[in-house]
Design an enzyme around this catalytic site. Structure first.
Site, PDB file in Angstrom:
ATOM      1  N   SER A  74      -1.612  -3.625  10.349  1.00 35.53           N
ATOM      2  CA  SER A  74      -0.978  -4.364   9.360  1.00 35.53           C
ATOM      3  C   SER A  74       0.141  -5.697   9.604  1.00 35.53           C
ATOM      4  O   SER A  74       1.137  -4.852  10.257  1.00 35.53           O
ATOM      5  CB  SER A  74      -0.717  -3.627   7.630  1.00 35.53           C
ATOM      6  OG  SER A  74      -1.461  -2.496   7.746  1.00 35.53           O
ATOM      7  N   ARG A  96       1.292  -0.950   0.152  1.00 35.37           N
ATOM      8  CA  ARG A  96      -0.612  -0.642   0.151  1.00 35.37           C
ATOM      9  C   ARG A  96       1.072   1.552   0.036  1.00 35.37           C
ATOM     10  O   ARG A  96       1.877   1.343   0.556  1.00 35.37           O
ATOM     11  CB  ARG A  96      -1.058  -0.010   1.426  1.00 35.37           C
ATOM     12  CG  ARG A  96      -2.438  -1.004   1.366  1.00 35.37           C
ATOM     13  CD  ARG A  96      -3.330  -0.724   2.652  1.00 35.37           C
ATOM     14  NE  ARG A  96      -2.683  -1.002   3.731  1.00 35.37           N
ATOM     15  CZ  ARG A  96      -1.881   0.023   4.560  1.00 35.37           C
ATOM     16  NH1 ARG A  96      -1.927   1.026   4.796  1.00 35.37           N
ATOM     17  NH2 ARG A  96      -1.257  -0.623   6.115  1.00 35.37           N
ATOM     18  N   ASP A 135      -9.584  -9.170   8.899  1.00 36.09           N
ATOM     19  CA  ASP A 135      -9.381  -7.626   8.617  1.00 36.09           C
ATOM     20  C   ASP A 135      -9.957  -7.181   8.737  1.00 36.09           C
ATOM     21  O   ASP A 135      -9.563  -5.421   9.308  1.00 36.09           O
ATOM     22  CB  ASP A 135      -8.448  -7.571   6.572  1.00 36.09           C
ATOM     23  CG  ASP A 135      -7.584  -6.319   6.661  1.00 36.09           C
ATOM     24  OD1 ASP A 135      -6.673  -6.530   7.581  1.00 36.09           O
ATOM     25  OD2 ASP A 135      -7.627  -5.747   5.655  1.00 36.09           O
ATOM     26  N   TYR A 160      -1.783  -3.011  -6.312  1.00 36.05           N
ATOM     27  CA  TYR A 160      -1.675  -4.487  -5.518  1.00 36.05           C
ATOM     28  C   TYR A 160      -2.377  -4.174  -4.580  1.00 36.05           C
ATOM     29  O   TYR A 160      -2.292  -2.764  -4.032  1.00 36.05           O
ATOM     30  CB  TYR A 160      -0.333  -3.921  -5.197  1.00 36.05           C
ATOM     31  CG  TYR A 160       0.916  -5.284  -3.951  1.00 36.05           C
ATOM     32  CD1 TYR A 160       0.863  -6.304  -4.875  1.00 36.05           C
ATOM     33  CD2 TYR A 160       0.792  -4.761  -3.400  1.00 36.05           C
ATOM     34  CE1 TYR A 160       1.820  -7.119  -3.986  1.00 36.05           C
ATOM     35  CE2 TYR A 160       0.968  -6.352  -2.545  1.00 36.05           C
ATOM     36  CZ  TYR A 160       1.597  -7.292  -3.277  1.00 36.05           C
ATOM     37  OH  TYR A 160       2.849  -8.437  -2.813  1.00 36.05           O
ATOM     38  N   LYS A 197      -9.621  -1.781   1.457  1.00 35.48           N
ATOM     39  CA  LYS A 197      -9.299  -0.312   2.668  1.00 35.48           C
ATOM     40  C   LYS A 197     -10.237   1.062   2.452  1.00 35.48           C
ATOM     41  O   LYS A 197     -10.555   2.026   2.938  1.00 35.48           O
ATOM     42  CB  LYS A 197      -7.573  -0.123   2.372  1.00 35.48           C
ATOM     43  CG  LYS A 197      -7.097  -1.447   3.090  1.00 35.48           C
ATOM     44  CD  LYS A 197      -7.667  -1.721   3.953  1.00 35.48           C
ATOM     45  CE  LYS A 197      -6.327  -2.713   3.983  1.00 35.48           C
ATOM     46  NZ  LYS A 197      -6.612  -3.318   6.333  1.00 35.48           N
ATOM     47  N   HIS A 233     -11.086  -1.996  11.285  1.00 37.68           N
ATOM     48  CA  HIS A 233      -9.693  -2.565  10.861  1.00 37.68           C
ATOM     49  C   HIS A 233      -9.191  -3.762  11.831  1.00 37.68           C
ATOM     50  O   HIS A 233      -8.364  -3.474  13.265  1.00 37.68           O
ATOM     51  CB  HIS A 233      -7.884  -1.750  10.964  1.00 37.68           C
ATOM     52  CG  HIS A 233      -6.673  -2.384  10.284  1.00 37.68           C
ATOM     53  ND1 HIS A 233      -5.686  -2.619  10.402  1.00 37.68           N
ATOM     54  CD2 HIS A 233      -6.754  -3.465   9.537  1.00 37.68           C
ATOM     55  CE1 HIS A 233      -5.007  -3.143   9.866  1.00 37.68           C
ATOM     56  NE2 HIS A 233      -5.903  -3.634   8.609  1.00 37.68           N
ATOM     57  N   CYS A 264       0.775  -7.200  11.599  1.00 38.15           N
ATOM     58  CA  CYS A 264       0.578  -8.036  12.686  1.00 38.15           C
ATOM     59  C   CYS A 264       0.033  -8.693  13.421  1.00 38.15           C
ATOM     60  O   CYS A 264       0.488  -9.264  14.725  1.00 38.15           O
ATOM     61  CB  CYS A 264       0.923  -6.723  13.823  1.00 38.15           C
ATOM     62  SG  CYS A 264       1.981  -5.366  14.186  1.00 38.15           S
ATOM     63  N   ARG A 318       2.300 -11.676  -0.359  1.00 36.63           N
ATOM     64  CA  ARG A 318       0.983 -12.233  -0.459  1.00 36.63           C
ATOM     65  C   ARG A 318      -0.295 -13.507  -0.372  1.00 36.63           C
ATOM     66  O   ARG A 318       0.147 -13.975  -2.027  1.00 36.63           O
ATOM     67  CB  ARG A 318      -0.392 -11.603  -0.472  1.00 36.63           C
ATOM     68  CG  ARG A 318      -0.375  -9.924   0.026  1.00 36.63           C
ATOM     69  CD  ARG A 318      -0.551  -9.929   1.402  1.00 36.63           C
ATOM     70  NE  ARG A 318      -0.040  -8.687   1.940  1.00 36.63           N
ATOM     71  CZ  ARG A 318      -0.443  -7.876   3.499  1.00 36.63           C
ATOM     72  NH1 ARG A 318      -2.309  -8.347   3.289  1.00 36.63           N
ATOM     73  NH2 ARG A 318      -0.563  -6.726   3.687  1.00 36.63           N
TER      74      ARG A 318
HETATM   75  C1  OXD Z   1      -3.349  -3.941   5.266  1.00 39.42           C
HETATM   76  C2  OXD Z   1      -3.521  -5.210   4.962  1.00 39.42           C
HETATM   77  O1  OXD Z   1      -2.148  -3.498   4.197  1.00 39.42           O
HETATM   78  O2  OXD Z   1      -4.372  -5.666   5.419  1.00 39.42           O
HETATM   79  O3  OXD Z   1      -3.944  -4.540   6.296  1.00 39.42           O
HETATM   80  O4  OXD Z   1      -3.757  -5.765   3.618  1.00 39.42           O
HETATM   81 MN    MN Z   2      -5.072  -4.717   6.860  1.00 36.11          MN
END
Ligand code: OXD
Ligand code: MN
Length: 557
Positions: A263, A72, A290, A212, A221, A241, A265, A381
């Site tokens: 993100s 991102r 998420d 991406y 998001k 989130h 974590c 991913r």
């Molecule tokens: C992030 C995702 O970047 O969930 O938080 O992809």
């Molecule tokens: Mn996320």
């Protein structure tokens, strides 16, 4: 333009016509969302060298992104509300008229030589009052196939939209038009000209230049958090989130927990946790990893849904020990981005298994163990359907009542394993003060500590102070608010070692939270919050000394 003739929603039809005239694609395709459609697109991508079929995993494909388009891009993400005050200092603000004018120029002819795909999608179950519909126009078939996994997508959404339904208009282009005869790249994008702009008053999202993740899958998001957080503020709910999970104790009592972490974590690992030895009589179920949309219910409790239908999970570090449920989720019908390829036709990433003697790395180069570079990108991913997740909760499509909200971050120092807030107001304060060490999920310096209130810094679509106030206002309306906790699974000791084993063992923290929610264990009251007593903490089956515990739970340095 034949493809849109059958559309019954006049305003949507006109918007698509008008956009197509401007974008100048060579073809137009309204997505139905069927498996056949996705298969054909993936087949076409393989034929052009833009995807690689994974022989060892049925229905799975590998994508290698441009190395400049791997995460991102927060520095190019804007909220273009009428005034800068509405967006707040937490967002990059853009003047809506100026941004629209500039982006209109960028989008002019941007889809030349490509197909314009119309992707109708629904965040949340179709027909639910909690759900929101979006229509994304995109020139990326990778995005189309990803949206099909991550959202309810296709003809059923158009039906739900009917002739007048409202939707968030999402316009996306990789920003690389093709001249006649021009050879396409394996991952078309335009890294020098990236912009992700939200226009909340116009219910509009523009995204240019990146293919991406959160930059390009606009349901996630952009709509799912930034736009939805604004809707939530206006309508009295919260878009967060957060993962969403169920925890059942050995007596069969069940609680639902929502947990916010920045993100990369460990939200996916926690949501799919497998009980460790000594706790096999507990059950964990997954509703989402998420995003949670959270509404006050008539009974004074909070109810949450996961608006997504898939996982866009970080691959490195996902292994049979750390998250077997994620591995089973992506065993078939999944997309992989920026992972390595084995010589016998499987995907591989760091943390999956012992490294094979030879691999093709995420950039398509030869790789051998010890060559000095990782085989996968740290933000590589997997995109996998929730329907394939063995720990999926049977009620994953229903709103579930929350007993606990957890705020967590990645902190090597200072922050204890778990602490319970004194009340809602204090809990919101704990969430508001969340700080975390940055990960590879976004641009920026990995490891740098940054304030990340509620893990929403990159995702809250309006001023953070108004958002925190909104949380407090919601709390005032709740007769039975969930308890709020703060956790940190990443504290390090004197030798830079993690003090807490993490992964499956995190169930012990959830079990303590569960016991607190149901009034089963006492806690030590301190001005900072309520702390577990070593003697009551569910450590059975894990050797964990009081000395180590004291270091883990110490408040501050
Ligand atoms: C992030 C995702 O970047 O969930 O938080 O992809
Ligand atoms: Mn996320």
């Amino acid at each position: 333009m034949k493809a849109v003739e059958g559309l019954e929603h006049e305003q949507l039809k006109n918007w698509i016509y008008e956009r197509a005239k401007h974008l100048k694609p060579s073809a137009l395709h309204v997505c139905t969302g069927t498996a056949e459609e996705s298969d054909a697109l993936l087949e076409g991508l393989c034929a052009k060298g833009q995807a690689i079929r994974i022989p060892k995993r049925p229905g799975c494909f590998l994508f290698r992104s441009d190395p400049r388009d791997v995460a991102r891009v927060e520095s190019k993400t804007f909220v273009c509300s009428q005034t800068a005050q509405v967006a707040g200092v937490n967002n990059r603000w853009g003047d809506p008229d100026a941004f629209k004018a500039c982006l209109e120029r960028w989008f002019d002819g941007a889809m030349q030589g490509r197909t314009l795909y119309v992707v109708p999608f629904c965040m949340g179950p179709i027909g639910s009052p909690y759900s929101r519909i979006g229509v994304q126009l995109t020139d990326s078939p990778y995005v189309v196939c990803s949206m099909r996994i991550m959202t309810r997508m296709g003809s059923s959404v158009l039906e739900a939209l009917g002739t007048q339904g409202s939707y968030v208009a999402c316009l996306h282009s990789v920003g690389m038009p093709l001249a006649p005869g021009q050879k396409d790249s394996t991952w078309p994008c335009n890294p020098d000209k990236v912009c992700i702009a939200h226009f909340p008053e116009a219910n509009l999202i523009y995204s240019f230049g990146s293919g991406y993740g959160g930059n390009a899958l606009l349901g996630k998001k952009c709509l799912g958090l930034r736009m939805a957080s604004i809707m939530g503020k206006q309508e009295g709910w919260l878009a967060e989130h957060m993962l969403l999970m169920g925890v059942k104790d050995p007596q069969g009592q069940k609680s639902y927990i929502a947990a916010a972490f920045p993100s990369a974590c460990g939200k996916t690992n926690l949501a799919m946790l497998q009980p460790p030895e000594g706790m096999k009589d507990w059950t964990v179920t997954t509703l989402g990893d998420d995003i949670a949309w959270i509404h006050p219910g008539k009974d004074g409790r909070l109810y949450a849904i996961n608006p997504e239908t898939g996982f866009f999970g970080v691959a490195p570090g996902t292994g049979p020990e750390t998250n077997p449920n994620a591995l089973m989720s992506c065993a078939r019908n999944s997309l992989f981005t920026n992972v390595a390829l084995t010589d016998d036709g499987d995907v591989w990433w760091e943390g999956l298994s012992e490294p094979p003697a030879h691999l093709t790395d995420w950039q398509g180069c030869h790789w051998t163990p010890g060559c000095g570079r990782p085989a996968t990108h740290p933000n590589a991913r997997f995109t996998a359907p929730i329907l394939q997740c063995p720990s999926r909760d049977p009620d994953w499509e229903k709103p579930v009542p929350l007993d606990a909200i957890v705020f967590g971050a990645r902190r090597s120092t200072d922050v204890p394993l778990v602490l319970e807030s004194l009340n809602w107001v204090h809990g919101v304060q704990l969430g508001a003060n969340l700080c975390s060490e940055q990960t590879a999920a976004a641009d920026g310096t990995v490891g740098q500590l940054r304030k990340d209130p509620m893990a929403m810094l990159p995702f809250c679509g309006y001023a953070m102070e108004d958002y925190i106030q909104h949380w407090q206002a919601i709390g005032k309306t709740l007769a039975h608010p969930p308890k709020i906790f703060q956790v940190n699974f990443f504290r390090k000791g004197a030798y830079n070692d993690f003090l807490w084993p993490g992964f499956g063992q995190n169930l012990r923290v959830l079990a303590w939270i569960f016991q607190r929610v149901h009034g089963k264990v006492p806690a030590q009251q301190t001005p900072e919050g309520l702390l577990p007593f070593y003697a009551d903490f569910p450590l059975k089956g894990l050797e964990y000394s009081q000395e180590r515990w004291d270091a883990l739970q110490r408040l501050g340095e």
